[in-house]
Design an enzyme around this catalytic site. Structure first.
Site, PDB file in Angstrom:
ATOM      1  N   GLU A 249      -8.303  -4.458  -1.406  1.00 27.00           N
ATOM      2  CA  GLU A 249      -7.115  -4.276  -2.242  1.00 27.00           C
ATOM      3  C   GLU A 249      -5.948  -4.081  -1.286  1.00 27.00           C
ATOM      4  O   GLU A 249      -5.839  -3.039  -0.633  1.00 27.00           O
ATOM      5  CB  GLU A 249      -7.268  -3.058  -3.162  1.00 27.00           C
ATOM      6  CG  GLU A 249      -8.424  -3.144  -4.133  1.00 27.00           C
ATOM      7  CD  GLU A 249      -8.189  -4.135  -5.259  1.00 27.00           C
ATOM      8  OE1 GLU A 249      -7.069  -4.652  -5.377  1.00 27.00           O
ATOM      9  OE2 GLU A 249      -9.140  -4.393  -6.013  1.00 27.00           O
ATOM     10  N   CYS A 282       1.633  -0.722  -3.896  1.00 24.93           N
ATOM     11  CA  CYS A 282       1.409  -2.131  -3.593  1.00 24.93           C
ATOM     12  C   CYS A 282       1.810  -3.036  -4.742  1.00 24.93           C
ATOM     13  O   CYS A 282       2.117  -4.217  -4.544  1.00 24.93           O
ATOM     14  CB  CYS A 282      -0.052  -2.372  -3.203  1.00 24.93           C
ATOM     15  SG  CYS A 282      -1.240  -1.714  -4.396  1.00 24.93           S
ATOM     16  N   GLU A 382       6.558  -6.825   2.746  1.00 27.18           N
ATOM     17  CA  GLU A 382       6.348  -5.647   1.921  1.00 27.18           C
ATOM     18  C   GLU A 382       7.003  -4.456   2.614  1.00 27.18           C
ATOM     19  O   GLU A 382       6.557  -4.017   3.673  1.00 27.18           O
ATOM     20  CB  GLU A 382       4.855  -5.383   1.707  1.00 27.18           C
ATOM     21  CG  GLU A 382       4.597  -4.235   0.755  1.00 27.18           C
ATOM     22  CD  GLU A 382       3.121  -3.963   0.548  1.00 27.18           C
ATOM     23  OE1 GLU A 382       2.741  -3.576  -0.574  1.00 27.18           O
ATOM     24  OE2 GLU A 382       2.342  -4.123   1.499  1.00 27.18           O
TER      25      GLU A 382
END
Length: 480
Positions: A249, A282, A382
């Site tokens: 993940e 996330c 990110e």
């Protein structure tokens, strides 16, 4: 300052094999809040050996008994909720009210979700009416290494532990060295619930040490990892030689598509979602794609919302965002904000430096950029902080092209009152999850992504199945 050095191995607290101290820093104060020890190869080996020895007995335990132990764990978890909230608030900077509600609440939510899913799960089932003597058996993968992040600690620990425990796996948990206290409290809860020795083990450590040791260990059958894409790549490489199952993940760069018929709360909802947990999620909607006919109005509204977001210490009660987790993250975020300015994006809220009145602590100004194009660094990377990029589009097709033009594929968001359009977008957006008009996913829905956002699915039935192998049996004797 509290000193916590123990590891939980084979049902008891043990001292580390060697002194390797690591201070855990309170990001609100920049002062140590605890000291832990990082594990060595000997500690990792001992934990894996305990899990391996406990595996046959735990696999043979009827699922109903495994489920009952998780139910008991939930009762104890709820009783210790304040301890967990205080730990996460001090070690990773979640404001205390948010820590009590969302950070702690996520853990009990997921454990209860697995209990419900497991009660209806057929661990043994017929292949089909055409094959009365064939059975499909779902059994545990084996020894599972659980490597969890600092940003949503109990969320991730329970998503892995709940599924693994009910599936019949034994476990070694390596929590983030940035937020280990909540994990040690969780080990106390597991112990109090009465899980057999060796079923659950905890070794503190960093990624390069215990993380790599677990990923490459020949007696570990599966690694379940949540964290950065960079670390996920390293874990996959370390695990390759032993061909173990790897569940990832990873990061995200979610697009929030705002059409001209979006509801009146869509923009505010998108900005506040981005700022939640100080942007350290996330699945954050970090790219707001806005139809040009409403672009100027949306930019103005987004800036106004961001400017009203309060920033303060994690210990302070109220609705505000706290600091980011550490100095490294703070510096990275500052560099990326400056990069956005240097590459020509228009800063409409926030910017570099700490918010006014906060001279110490890893605080970041809630920041919004407009006039971003999808090739700018702030649209590609990110950021993992309270920084949102607004990108204009004209047509639905252009919006999809921009949204999908990213190496990530975790969550995308759609704001439109046109149901047919929403359904079309759900089918073509390349992400593991799509959320419409502020409607989050329901209990039992799987969490996970595609592309460089990973390959795992956590939660509900899919989460259970990720910790299981499928065995096909021919020649089964019915009713024997």
């Amino acid at each position: 300052m509290l000193e916590k050095r123990e590891f939980y191995i084979n049902g008891q607290w043990v001292e580390p094999s060697a002194a390797n101290d690591c201070a855990v820093i309170d990001p609100s104060t920049e002062e140590p809040c605890t000291v832990i020890s990082l594990g060595s190869q000997a500690d990792t080996d001992a934990a894996v050996a305990a899990a391996k020895a406990a595996l046959p007995g735990w696999m043979a335990t009827p699922p109903a008994e495994r489920i009952a132990l998780v139910e008991k764990l939930v009762e104890i978890y709820n009783r210790r909720a304040e301890d967990l909230a205080q730990a996460m608030s001090s070690e990773m900077g979640a404001p205390i009210d948010m820590s009590r509600s969302s950070q702690v609440g996520a853990g009990s939510w997921h454990l209860n979700g697995f209990i419900e899913a497991a009660k209806n799960f057929q661990f043994e089932r017929p292949l089909g009416d055409h094959a009365p003597n064939d059975r499909i058996i779902y059994e545990a993968v084996g020894v599972a290494a659980l490597i969890t992040p600092w940003n949503w600690p109990m969320n991730q620990i329970t998503l892995k532990f709940g599924a693994a425990a009910i599936a019949g796996c034994t476990m070694v948990l390596k929590p983030s060295e940035q937020s280990p206290l909540n994990a040690m409290i969780f080990a106390e809860l597991v112990h109090e619930a009465g899980f057999p020795p060796g079923v659950f083990n905890l070794v503190n450590g960093d990624g390069a040490g215990v993380g790599t040791q677990l990923s490459s260990h020949p007696d570990v059958d599966m690694v379940s990892f949540t964290g950065s894409t960079r670390a996920g790549t390293a874990i996959s490489k370390a695990a390759a030689d032993t061909l173990k199952k790897v569940h990832l993940e990873l990061g995200g760069k979610g697009a929030n598509l705002v059409f001209e018929d979006a509801d009146e709360k869509a923009v505010k909802r998108g900005v506040l979602h981005m700022m939640q947990n100080t942007g350290q999620s996330c699945n954050a909607p970090s790219r707001m794609l806005v139809q040009k006919s409403i672009y100027d109005r949306v930019v103005e509204e987004a800036a106004a919302v961001a400017n009203k977001v309060e920033v303060g210490p994690a210990s302070q009660e109220g609705r505000h965002i706290g600091p980011v987790v550490n100095e490294l993250q703070w510096t990275k975020i500052q560099d990326l904000i400056q990069k956005g300015i240097d590459e020509g994006a228009r800063l409409v809220a926030g910017g570099t430096g700490r918010p006014d009145g906060l001279n110490k602590g890893y605080y970041v100004k809630p920041t919004v950029f407009a006039d971003v194009n999808n090739q700018m660094t702030i649209a590609r990377e990110e950021i993992f902080g309270p920084v949102m990029a607004i990108i204009p589009f004209e047509t639905e097709e252009e919006a999809v092209e921009i949204a999908n033009d990213t190496p990530y594929g975790l969550t995308n968001y759609v704001q439109t009152q046109d149901g047919a359009r929403a359904n079309r977008l759900a089918r073509v957006l390349r992400s593991g999850m799509v959320e419409m008009n502020g409607k989050s996913r329901s209990a039992g829905s799987p969490f996970g992504g595609m592309k460089q956002s990973g390959n795992g699915r956590e939660g509900g039935v899919w989460g259970l199945e990720d910790f299981m192998e499928v065995k096909a049996v021919g020649g089964w004797t019915p009713d024997a």
